[in-house]
Design a protein around this motif. Structure first.
Motif, mmCIF file in Angstrom:
data_model
loop_
_atom_site.group_PDB
_atom_site.id
_atom_site.type_symbol
_atom_site.label_atom_id
_atom_site.label_comp_id
_atom_site.label_asym_id
_atom_site.label_seq_id
_atom_site.Cartn_x
_atom_site.Cartn_y
_atom_site.Cartn_z
ATOM 1 N N UNK A 167 91.787 68.444 14.859
ATOM 2 C CA UNK A 167 91.359 69.176 13.529
ATOM 3 C C UNK A 167 91.636 68.471 12.522
ATOM 4 N N UNK A 168 91.830 67.215 12.747
ATOM 5 C CA UNK A 168 92.312 66.386 11.412
ATOM 6 C C UNK A 168 90.839 65.799 11.087
ATOM 7 N N UNK A 169 90.794 65.607 9.590
ATOM 8 C CA UNK A 169 89.660 65.244 9.110
ATOM 9 C C UNK A 169 89.312 63.651 9.490
ATOM 10 N N UNK A 170 87.918 63.394 9.962
ATOM 11 C CA UNK A 170 87.645 62.144 10.180
ATOM 12 C C UNK A 170 87.869 61.157 8.912
ATOM 13 N N UNK A 171 88.720 60.260 9.109
ATOM 14 C CA UNK A 171 89.024 59.134 8.032
ATOM 15 C C UNK A 171 88.688 57.687 8.550
ATOM 16 N N UNK A 172 88.173 57.382 9.697
ATOM 17 C CA UNK A 172 87.804 56.254 10.093
ATOM 18 C C UNK A 172 86.353 55.969 10.252
ATOM 19 N N UNK A 173 85.848 54.706 10.117
ATOM 20 C CA UNK A 173 84.336 54.516 10.117
ATOM 21 C C UNK A 173 84.138 53.986 11.573
ATOM 22 N N UNK A 174 85.292 53.635 12.320
ATOM 23 C CA UNK A 174 84.967 53.078 13.839
ATOM 24 C C UNK A 174 85.983 53.719 14.534
ATOM 25 N N UNK A 175 85.853 54.340 15.781
ATOM 26 C CA UNK A 175 86.809 54.935 16.757
ATOM 27 C C UNK A 175 86.556 54.487 17.949
ATOM 28 N N UNK A 176 87.609 54.668 18.734
ATOM 29 C CA UNK A 176 87.168 54.725 20.323
ATOM 30 C C UNK A 176 87.485 56.091 20.877
ATOM 31 N N UNK A 177 86.592 56.432 21.826
ATOM 32 C CA UNK A 177 86.487 57.722 22.527
ATOM 33 C C UNK A 177 87.038 57.552 23.792
ATOM 34 N N UNK A 178 87.984 58.099 24.367
ATOM 35 C CA UNK A 178 88.285 58.003 25.934
ATOM 36 C C UNK A 178 88.324 59.119 26.475
ATOM 37 N N UNK A 179 87.513 59.136 27.707
ATOM 38 C CA UNK A 179 87.340 60.140 28.348
ATOM 39 C C UNK A 179 88.470 60.584 29.468
ATOM 40 N N UNK A 180 88.958 61.718 29.338
ATOM 41 C CA UNK A 180 90.031 61.963 30.171
ATOM 42 C C UNK A 180 89.572 62.593 31.697
ATOM 43 N N UNK A 181 88.634 63.097 31.529
ATOM 44 C CA UNK A 181 88.160 63.630 32.845
ATOM 45 C C UNK A 181 86.651 63.063 32.972
ATOM 46 N N UNK A 182 86.474 62.705 34.342
ATOM 47 C CA UNK A 182 85.236 62.100 34.807
ATOM 48 C C UNK A 182 85.036 62.771 36.058
ATOM 49 N N UNK A 183 83.702 63.415 36.464
ATOM 50 C CA UNK A 183 83.379 63.682 37.537
ATOM 51 C C UNK A 183 83.204 62.567 38.783
ATOM 52 N N UNK A 184 83.191 63.242 39.814
ATOM 53 C CA UNK A 184 83.092 62.011 41.040
ATOM 54 C C UNK A 184 83.056 62.602 42.053
#
Length: 66
Positions: free
Chosen positions: A49-66
Motif C-alpha cells: 500500500x506504499x506509494x511507488x517512489x522508485x523508477x526501478x524495482x525488483x519483483x520476486x515471485x514467492x510462489x511458482x507452479x510446478x
C-alpha cells in the motif's frame, strides 16, 4: 510514471503507472497478486500500500507452479 521492473528469473518489463499508484498497483499491472510476489526497492521489501517512489524495482515471485 514509468517504472522498470526486473522480475527475478523472468526478465525486465516496463510499466506505466499513475502518479498516485501503489506497489500493489504495480504488481497488478504485471499480473501478480501480493500473495504471489513482492516488490523490492534497494533489495528491501516494500509494503503493497506504499506509494511507488522508485523508477526501478525488483519483483520476486514467492510462489511458482510446478
Amino acid at each position: 510514471m514509468r517504472v522498470t521492473c526486473d522480475v527475478v528469473g523472468e526478465g525486465v518489463e516496463s510499466c506505466e503507472l499513475s502518479a498516485d499508484a501503489t506497489y500493489g498497483d504495480l504488481l497488478a499491472t504485471l499480473g501478480y497478486s501480493p500473495h504471489e510476489a513482492t516488490v523490492l526497492v534497494d533489495d528491501a521489501p516494500v509494503p503493497d500500500d506504499a506509494p511507488v517512489a522508485a523508477d526501478r524495482v525488483r519483483v520476486l515471485r514467492l510462489v511458482k507452479g510446478g
